[in-house]
Design an enzyme around this catalytic site. Structure first.
Site, PDB file in Angstrom:
ATOM      1  N   ARG A  59       0.807  -1.214   0.000  1.00  0.00           N
ATOM      2  CA  ARG A  59       0.000   0.000   0.000  1.00  0.00           C
ATOM      3  C   ARG A  59       0.844   1.271   0.000  1.00  0.00           C
ATOM      4  O   ARG A  59       0.432   2.309  -0.473  1.00  0.00           O
ATOM      5  CB  ARG A  59      -0.887  -0.021   1.239  1.00  0.00           C
ATOM      6  CG  ARG A  59      -2.172   0.714   1.024  1.00  0.00           C
ATOM      7  CD  ARG A  59      -3.107   0.541   2.162  1.00  0.00           C
ATOM      8  NE  ARG A  59      -2.721  -0.594   3.001  1.00  0.00           N
ATOM      9  CZ  ARG A  59      -3.452  -1.052   3.997  1.00  0.00           C
ATOM     10  NH1 ARG A  59      -4.586  -0.484   4.276  1.00  0.00           N
ATOM     11  NH2 ARG A  59      -3.066  -2.061   4.744  1.00  0.00           N
ATOM     12  N   PHE A  86      -4.749  -4.119  -1.026  1.00  0.00           N
ATOM     13  CA  PHE A  86      -5.195  -5.507  -1.234  1.00  0.00           C
ATOM     14  C   PHE A  86      -6.674  -5.567  -1.605  1.00  0.00           C
ATOM     15  O   PHE A  86      -7.135  -6.508  -2.235  1.00  0.00           O
ATOM     16  CB  PHE A  86      -4.969  -6.348   0.027  1.00  0.00           C
ATOM     17  CG  PHE A  86      -3.509  -6.455   0.428  1.00  0.00           C
ATOM     18  CD1 PHE A  86      -2.516  -6.606  -0.529  1.00  0.00           C
ATOM     19  CD2 PHE A  86      -3.141  -6.402   1.767  1.00  0.00           C
ATOM     20  CE1 PHE A  86      -1.176  -6.710  -0.171  1.00  0.00           C
ATOM     21  CE2 PHE A  86      -1.805  -6.501   2.136  1.00  0.00           C
ATOM     22  CZ  PHE A  86      -0.822  -6.653   1.165  1.00  0.00           C
ATOM     23  N   LYS A 124       1.314 -19.778   6.660  1.00  0.00           N
ATOM     24  CA  LYS A 124       0.473 -20.053   7.809  1.00  0.00           C
ATOM     25  C   LYS A 124       0.204 -18.736   8.553  1.00  0.00           C
ATOM     26  O   LYS A 124       0.993 -17.814   8.362  1.00  0.00           O
ATOM     27  CB  LYS A 124       1.136 -21.057   8.747  1.00  0.00           C
ATOM     28  CG  LYS A 124       2.550 -20.612   9.174  1.00  0.00           C
ATOM     29  CD  LYS A 124       3.054 -21.375  10.318  1.00  0.00           C
ATOM     30  CE  LYS A 124       2.544 -20.855  11.617  1.00  0.00           C
ATOM     31  NZ  LYS A 124       3.141 -19.582  12.081  1.00  0.00           N
ATOM     32  N   HIS A 145       7.347 -23.745   7.148  1.00  0.00           N
ATOM     33  CA  HIS A 145       8.793 -23.756   6.895  1.00  0.00           C
ATOM     34  C   HIS A 145       9.538 -24.806   7.715  1.00  0.00           C
ATOM     35  O   HIS A 145      10.675 -25.133   7.417  1.00  0.00           O
ATOM     36  CB  HIS A 145       9.406 -22.360   7.071  1.00  0.00           C
ATOM     37  CG  HIS A 145       9.556 -21.914   8.495  1.00  0.00           C
ATOM     38  ND1 HIS A 145       8.520 -21.440   9.243  1.00  0.00           N
ATOM     39  CD2 HIS A 145      10.637 -21.853   9.308  1.00  0.00           C
ATOM     40  CE1 HIS A 145       8.946 -21.101  10.449  1.00  0.00           C
ATOM     41  NE2 HIS A 145      10.240 -21.348  10.523  1.00  0.00           N
ATOM     42  N   GLU A 188      10.827 -21.341  22.803  1.00  0.00           N
ATOM     43  CA  GLU A 188      11.516 -20.172  22.263  1.00  0.00           C
ATOM     44  C   GLU A 188      11.791 -19.219  23.411  1.00  0.00           C
ATOM     45  O   GLU A 188      10.922 -19.005  24.267  1.00  0.00           O
ATOM     46  CB  GLU A 188      10.641 -19.488  21.216  1.00  0.00           C
ATOM     47  CG  GLU A 188      10.381 -20.346  20.009  1.00  0.00           C
ATOM     48  CD  GLU A 188       9.431 -19.672  19.042  1.00  0.00           C
ATOM     49  OE1 GLU A 188       9.908 -19.012  18.112  1.00  0.00           O
ATOM     50  OE2 GLU A 188       8.211 -19.792  19.232  1.00  0.00           O
ATOM     51  N   ASP A 193      -0.433 -20.913  16.377  1.00  0.00           N
ATOM     52  CA  ASP A 193       0.801 -20.390  15.781  1.00  0.00           C
ATOM     53  C   ASP A 193       1.843 -21.494  15.596  1.00  0.00           C
ATOM     54  O   ASP A 193       2.544 -21.538  14.591  1.00  0.00           O
ATOM     55  CB  ASP A 193       1.366 -19.273  16.678  1.00  0.00           C
ATOM     56  CG  ASP A 193       2.607 -18.616  16.093  1.00  0.00           C
ATOM     57  OD1 ASP A 193       2.623 -18.408  14.865  1.00  0.00           O
ATOM     58  OD2 ASP A 193       3.545 -18.320  16.843  1.00  0.00           O
ATOM     59  N   HIS A 218       3.873 -26.412  12.967  1.00  0.00           N
ATOM     60  CA  HIS A 218       5.223 -26.926  13.217  1.00  0.00           C
ATOM     61  C   HIS A 218       5.200 -28.168  14.112  1.00  0.00           C
ATOM     62  O   HIS A 218       5.894 -29.145  13.843  1.00  0.00           O
ATOM     63  CB  HIS A 218       6.099 -25.849  13.866  1.00  0.00           C
ATOM     64  CG  HIS A 218       6.120 -24.546  13.105  1.00  0.00           C
ATOM     65  ND1 HIS A 218       5.877 -24.477  11.762  1.00  0.00           N
ATOM     66  CD2 HIS A 218       6.363 -23.268  13.509  1.00  0.00           C
ATOM     67  CE1 HIS A 218       5.959 -23.210  11.372  1.00  0.00           C
ATOM     68  NE2 HIS A 218       6.250 -22.456  12.413  1.00  0.00           N
ATOM     69  N   LYS A 223       6.522 -19.539  24.546  1.00  0.00           N
ATOM     70  CA  LYS A 223       7.338 -18.351  24.283  1.00  0.00           C
ATOM     71  C   LYS A 223       7.807 -17.788  25.627  1.00  0.00           C
ATOM     72  O   LYS A 223       7.187 -18.031  26.654  1.00  0.00           O
ATOM     73  CB  LYS A 223       6.519 -17.294  23.554  1.00  0.00           C
ATOM     74  CG  LYS A 223       5.847 -17.806  22.282  1.00  0.00           C
ATOM     75  CD  LYS A 223       6.217 -16.955  21.073  1.00  0.00           C
ATOM     76  CE  LYS A 223       5.400 -17.318  19.847  1.00  0.00           C
ATOM     77  NZ  LYS A 223       5.880 -18.477  19.110  1.00  0.00           N
TER      78      LYS A 223
END
Ligand code: BG6
Length: 485
Positions: A45, A83, A157, A187, A225, A244, A249, A339
């Site tokens: 944008r 978009f 994702k 990934h 993480e 997430d 994963h 996390k």
């Protein structure tokens, strides 16, 4: 080396573009993977010229006067577009045509959707409406006959928010593209260490005979993480750790343990084996969610940028479940992800049944049995904990670690997963991408937990940053007489 291609990036000013896509495209360029003729188009944008967009990417990546970077930059272009507005897409068509004309050929076109997921629908609708999905249809180029075959769409994702929205997104994709054109990205499938799971299991004769319920006591997967959610509050809040990390994963890590040997090492057979593995995970019933799933949030999360001060979004999840295959029937899987944890640790461990006491009960056995651990990251490698005689005249048993380290063995940095993902998209190789039914099965499992949380009005457990999560996570495994590793 790749044939010339056009790579249109929706979400070109976002985190993923900055942290993974541009750095990895550049890395592939430096490795000589691309032909001299390729075109990357950022679609966004912001009112930028090509030159301003190049400056933006340069400063985002913090690159200074590198000669190869300057060469790479000359392949980057920009298309202004909202978009939700057809105008940008129509202008994009002209831009893409001009690249085809320059090469006098219909170039392969990749549309890569790396935007927040709420933009997927409008982007796909306009790709469809403006016929961008049909690719280059200029009859003067001889390749034109292939039309759609030259268009691929890659979609990041999270693929939906639950089973119904994932199905709806998939139906939309299927209306616009053929399955062979669709690349659903996770990934983790591109990580060396995840790919190695298949090789390690099926290329070494040693492991398969013991890879079953007769020998394995339980499986543990940890996805910790150290970082919190940082600046990603807008994306993460309302999504949560289960969607997430869990829906994608973790599912891939689980399937790498559970899957049976594929009939052959080709795309269809490997994907088929993966889908069957994910379909075999027993869904946790709504009324049992409190018993088998722990939902946590780190202290201070509610004060993170762009997070609702009353947020009930989880940043930690731990669960126990079973997998319904003859190989793993009755073997518990304990899986946790979080996390702001004490340390970075992504591992898969197979904990074997303790057999030491059969002969050595009197002498005394170490508390822990044999453990085979796959270190997905960091310190990529595999280690095997064995029991050995400790030196000395008196017989005493201790544990030792046998260790394979990627760094020590291969001496080079493990390449980033997105390099593999990007190359495979360019090559049209779908082995490491989710098939539609694979996502459906993983969403069935995740949606059952989400519904359970809602129906049971589950209470989120707090945990301090830099720890291993709420104490309830320990209780989940300890009540079975086991411990997190
Ligand atoms: C992403 C998640 O898919 O994977 C992030 O959205 C997570 O929350 C990241 O941090 C982890 O990926 P990697 O490659 O850094 O281990």
């Amino acid at each position: 080396m790749q044939n010339p291609f056009i790579f249109v990036l929706f979400g070109a000013t976002g985190d993923l573009a900055k942290n993974k896509l541009f750095p990895d495209l550049f890395s592939l360029f430096k490795k000589g993977e691309f032909d001299n003729d390729f075109f990357i188009v950022g679609f966004g944008r912001r009112e930028l010229t090509d030159e301003q967009f190049r400056e933006f990417v340069t400063s985002e990546l913090g690159i200074t006067n590198e000669e190869t970077w300057k060469q790479f930059l000359s392949h980057i272009h920009y298309q202004i577009g909202d978009f939700n507005d057809e105008k940008g897409y129509l202008e994009l068509i002209d831009k893409l045509k001009s690249f085809d004309a320059k090469m006098s050929a219909c170039l392969t076109r990749i549309f890569y959707l790396a935007t927040p997921p709420e933009n997927y629908n409008p982007i796909l609708d306009f790709i469809d409406k403006t016929k961008l999905s049909l690719g280059c249809i200029d009859p003067s180029f001889k390749e034109a006959a292939h039309g759609r075959a030259f268009v691929r769409v890659a979609i990041e994702k999270p693929f939906g928010k639950d089973l119904d929205s994932a199905k709806a997104l998939d139906e939309k994709l299927a209306k616009i593209f053929e399955e062979k054109q669709i690349f659903r990205v996770d990934h983790y499938l591109g990580k060396e260490t995840v790919q190695n799971m298949l090789v390690f299991r099926f290329a070494n004769g040693l492991f398969e005979p013991i890879w079953n319920k007769d020998n394995i006591d339980h499986v543990q997967i940890t996805f910790f993480e150290k970082k919190g959610i940082g600046n990603r509050g807008r994306f993460f809040d309302g999504v949560g750790e289960l969607r997430d990390i869990g829906q994608n994963h973790l599912m891939q890590l689980i399937s790498s343990v559970v899957m049976e040997q594929p009939k052959s090492f080709n795309k269809d057979d490997v994907r088929e084996a993966r889908v069957k593995a994910i379909a075999a995970i027993n869904c946790i019933k709504s009324e049992e969610v409190e018993k088998f799933v722990v939902r946590g949030q780190y202290e201070g999360y509610k004060n993170e940028k762009n997070v609702d001060p009353n947020s009930q979004t989880e940043t930690f999840v731990a669960m126990k479940f079973f997998v319904n295959t003859p190989r793993f029937n009755h073997v518990p899987f304990y899986v946790r992800a979080g996390k702001a944890m004490e340390k970075e640790q992504i591992t898969i461990s197979l904990v074997f049944k303790q057999t030491c006491h059969i002969l050595f009960r009197e002498i005394g056995c170490p508390e822990t049995p044999n453990i085979l651990t796959f270190k997905i990251q960091p310190d990529e490698g595999v280690s095997f904990q064995a029991i050995a005689k400790e030196p000395g005249t008196k017989l005493s048993l201790g544990t030792v670690d046998m260790h394979f380290s990627y760094k020590e063995a291969f001496g080079e940095k493990v390449s980033d997963a997105y390099e593999k993902i990007l190359l495979d998209i360019l090559n049209g190789d779908q082995m490491l991408f989710n098939r539609s039914d694979e996502l459906e099965h993983s969403w069935e499992f995740i949606t059952a937990i989400l519904e359970g949380w809602q129906n049971q009005k589950s209470v989120i457990k707090n945990y301090a940053k830099g720890t291993n999560g709420p104490k309830e996570s320990n209780e989940l495994i300890e009540k079975d007489g086991r411990k997190w590793l």
